[in-house]
Design an enzyme around this catalytic site. Sequence first.
Site, PDB file in Angstrom:
ATOM      1  N   LYS A   1       3.923   3.806   0.129  1.00  0.00           N
ATOM      2  CA  LYS A   1       2.615   3.089  -0.701  1.00  0.00           C
ATOM      3  C   LYS A   1       1.382   3.567   0.084  1.00  0.00           C
ATOM      4  O   LYS A   1       0.380   4.092  -0.446  1.00  0.00           O
ATOM      5  CB  LYS A   1       2.795   1.609  -0.957  1.00  0.00           C
TER       6      LYS A   1
ATOM      7  N   ARG B   1       8.468   5.233  11.842  1.00  0.00           N
ATOM      8  CA  ARG B   1       7.047   5.138  11.698  1.00  0.00           C
ATOM      9  C   ARG B   1       6.172   4.878  12.773  1.00  0.00           C
ATOM     10  O   ARG B   1       6.438   4.005  13.802  1.00  0.00           O
ATOM     11  CB  ARG B   1       6.615   4.058  10.618  1.00  0.00           C
TER      12      ARG B   1
ATOM     13  N   ARG C   1      12.223  -8.186   5.340  1.00  0.00           N
ATOM     14  CA  ARG C   1      10.954  -7.655   4.539  1.00  0.00           C
ATOM     15  C   ARG C   1      11.720  -7.266   3.243  1.00  0.00           C
ATOM     16  O   ARG C   1      11.051  -7.319   2.056  1.00  0.00           O
ATOM     17  CB  ARG C   1      10.094  -6.564   5.071  1.00  0.00           C
TER      18      ARG C   1
HETATM   19  P1  AP5 Z   1       4.297   4.071   4.617  1.00  0.00           P
HETATM   20  O1  AP5 Z   1       3.272   4.971   3.752  1.00  0.00           O
HETATM   21  O2  AP5 Z   1       3.856   3.458   5.847  1.00  0.00           O
HETATM   22  O3  AP5 Z   1       5.179   3.053   3.462  1.00  0.00           O
HETATM   23  P2  AP5 Z   1       4.617   1.547   2.989  1.00  0.00           P
HETATM   24  O4  AP5 Z   1       5.359   1.846   1.471  1.00  0.00           O
HETATM   25  O5  AP5 Z   1       3.072   1.422   2.965  1.00  0.00           O
HETATM   26  O6  AP5 Z   1       5.374   0.732   3.981  1.00  0.00           O
HETATM   27  P3  AP5 Z   1       4.988  -0.699   4.551  1.00  0.00           P
HETATM   28  O7  AP5 Z   1       5.934  -1.132   5.590  1.00  0.00           O
HETATM   29  O8  AP5 Z   1       3.205  -0.553   5.115  1.00  0.00           O
HETATM   30  O9  AP5 Z   1       4.722  -1.546   3.518  1.00  0.00           O
HETATM   31  P4  AP5 Z   1       4.833  -3.176   3.530  1.00  0.00           P
HETATM   32  O10 AP5 Z   1       4.467  -3.449   1.885  1.00  0.00           O
HETATM   33  O11 AP5 Z   1       5.909  -3.773   4.010  1.00  0.00           O
HETATM   34  O12 AP5 Z   1       3.605  -3.444   4.376  1.00  0.00           O
HETATM   35  P5  AP5 Z   1       2.212  -4.074   4.390  1.00  0.00           P
HETATM   36  O13 AP5 Z   1       1.245  -3.474   5.428  1.00  0.00           O
HETATM   37  O14 AP5 Z   1       1.654  -4.085   3.021  1.00  0.00           O
HETATM   38  O15 AP5 Z   1       5.719   5.236   4.749  1.00  0.00           O
HETATM   39  C1  AP5 Z   1       6.485   4.591   5.804  1.00  0.00           C
HETATM   40  C2  AP5 Z   1       7.163   5.790   6.783  1.00  0.00           C
HETATM   41  O16 AP5 Z   1       7.788   6.833   6.034  1.00  0.00           O
HETATM   42  C3  AP5 Z   1       5.652   6.287   7.432  1.00  0.00           C
HETATM   43  O17 AP5 Z   1       6.230   6.705   8.866  1.00  0.00           O
HETATM   44  C4  AP5 Z   1       5.397   7.719   6.884  1.00  0.00           C
HETATM   45  O18 AP5 Z   1       4.811   8.692   7.895  1.00  0.00           O
HETATM   46  C5  AP5 Z   1       6.948   7.969   5.977  1.00  0.00           C
HETATM   47  N1  AP5 Z   1       6.906   8.475   4.941  1.00  0.00           N
HETATM   48  C6  AP5 Z   1       6.098   8.320   3.818  1.00  0.00           C
HETATM   49  N2  AP5 Z   1       6.313   9.272   2.672  1.00  0.00           N
HETATM   50  C7  AP5 Z   1       7.087   9.907   3.215  1.00  0.00           C
HETATM   51  C8  AP5 Z   1       7.994  11.080   2.633  1.00  0.00           C
HETATM   52  N3  AP5 Z   1       7.939  11.301   1.517  1.00  0.00           N
HETATM   53  N4  AP5 Z   1       8.939  11.698   3.305  1.00  0.00           N
HETATM   54  C9  AP5 Z   1       9.421  11.205   4.573  1.00  0.00           C
HETATM   55  N5  AP5 Z   1       8.646  10.457   5.198  1.00  0.00           N
HETATM   56  C10 AP5 Z   1       7.800   9.596   4.569  1.00  0.00           C
HETATM   57  O19 AP5 Z   1       2.468  -5.645   4.645  1.00  0.00           O
HETATM   58  C11 AP5 Z   1       2.970  -6.094   5.878  1.00  0.00           C
HETATM   59  C12 AP5 Z   1       2.922  -7.625   5.952  1.00  0.00           C
HETATM   60  O20 AP5 Z   1       1.533  -8.181   5.593  1.00  0.00           O
HETATM   61  C13 AP5 Z   1       3.830  -8.315   4.771  1.00  0.00           C
HETATM   62  O21 AP5 Z   1       5.232  -8.213   5.179  1.00  0.00           O
HETATM   63  C14 AP5 Z   1       3.391  -9.712   4.841  1.00  0.00           C
HETATM   64  O22 AP5 Z   1       3.503 -10.514   5.603  1.00  0.00           O
HETATM   65  C15 AP5 Z   1       1.764  -9.394   4.865  1.00  0.00           C
HETATM   66  N6  AP5 Z   1       1.006  -9.061   3.416  1.00  0.00           N
HETATM   67  C16 AP5 Z   1       0.529  -7.888   3.165  1.00  0.00           C
HETATM   68  N7  AP5 Z   1      -0.084  -7.929   1.966  1.00  0.00           N
HETATM   69  C17 AP5 Z   1       0.393  -9.050   1.394  1.00  0.00           C
HETATM   70  C18 AP5 Z   1       0.294  -9.885   0.172  1.00  0.00           C
HETATM   71  N8  AP5 Z   1      -0.278  -9.044  -0.856  1.00  0.00           N
HETATM   72  N9  AP5 Z   1       0.694 -10.834   0.033  1.00  0.00           N
HETATM   73  C19 AP5 Z   1       1.449 -11.420   0.971  1.00  0.00           C
HETATM   74  N10 AP5 Z   1       1.659 -10.987   2.145  1.00  0.00           N
HETATM   75  C20 AP5 Z   1       1.189  -9.860   2.571  1.00  0.00           C
END
Ligand code: AP5
Length: 218
Positions: free
Chosen positions: A15, A129, A173
């Site tokens: 994402k 990552r 998660r």
């Molecule tokens: P990446 O693009 O970083 O993946 P992502 O889907 O963004 O993963 P996240 O872990 O950031 O999502 P998340 O939803 O858990 O975290 P968030 O920060 O929102 O890609 C992952 C890896 O793959 C990278 O190394 C990338 O280079 C690689 N990659 C990407 N595409 C690729 C491809 N096609 N091929 C190969 N490699 C690839 O949330 C973190 C925490 O914050 C949550 O757990 C929660 O506690 C809190 N939080 C955030 N938002 C909320 C909310 N709305 N409500 C409540 N709590 C929240």
Amino acid sequence: MAKHLIFLGAPGVGKGTQAQRLAQLMDLPHVSTGDMLRASVQSGREIGLRAAAVMESGALVGDEIIIGIVAERLLLPDAAAGVVFDGFPRTIHQANALDNLVSAHGDQITAVLHINLSDEEIVERLSGRRVCSKCGAIYHIRYHAPAVNGVCDICGGVLLQREDDQPAVIRKRLAVYQAETAPLIAYYHDRPAYHLVSGEGEADEVFSRIVEAVGVVR
Ligand code: AP5
């Protein structure tokens, strides 16, 4: 009419990677609630102190905190033309709140991009990552490695592993996603704005699918 785009999908499906690129292409701000919370943790702000332990455990931060920071973010001048959301909404309550915020301005959600990927690939992506501590650019030690190990290609910042990318927290998660966020698929599924996009393959291939789904011209 303002454009509001949502990325929906489990942790690690890409994402953040795709939302950053789409925001740049569409000249809209990239609004990641995860990045905003991590910035609050780093700055020692009250919200950050409350959120830090929750995030490290892999659970979700409370809806009211999240809805509050998003509502504030949407009031900034650069959000007038819309935003690309990443990691929001994550619960039905947040999705309802977003519908209300958007419709209060006479707008609608432009696109819901649901990215799917196998759990096996998700674990592989998250465990490799690395994220720039300065500009937030996302890398992977195998799939998207920086030119110099541990250093951001864009700004020279130090690359770090996120606290919540440890195997036990990744599992938590994924479970939280199934319980609290996956119900959003049914919530959005019947809207014309909904698009299911495969997250398999290289980041460029996934981006081409997204661009086609949204119908933006490159
Ligand atoms: P990446 O693009 O970083 O993946 P992502 O889907 O963004 O993963 P996240 O872990 O950031 O999502 P998340 O939803 O858990 O975290 P968030 O920060 O929102 O890609 C992952 C890896 O793959 C990278 O190394 C990338 O280079 C690689 N990659 C990407 N595409 C690729 C491809 N096609 N091929 C190969 N490699 C690839 O949330 C973190 C925490 O914050 C949550 O757990 C929660 O506690 C809190 N939080 C955030 N938002 C909320 C909310 N709305 N409500 C409540 N709590 C929240």
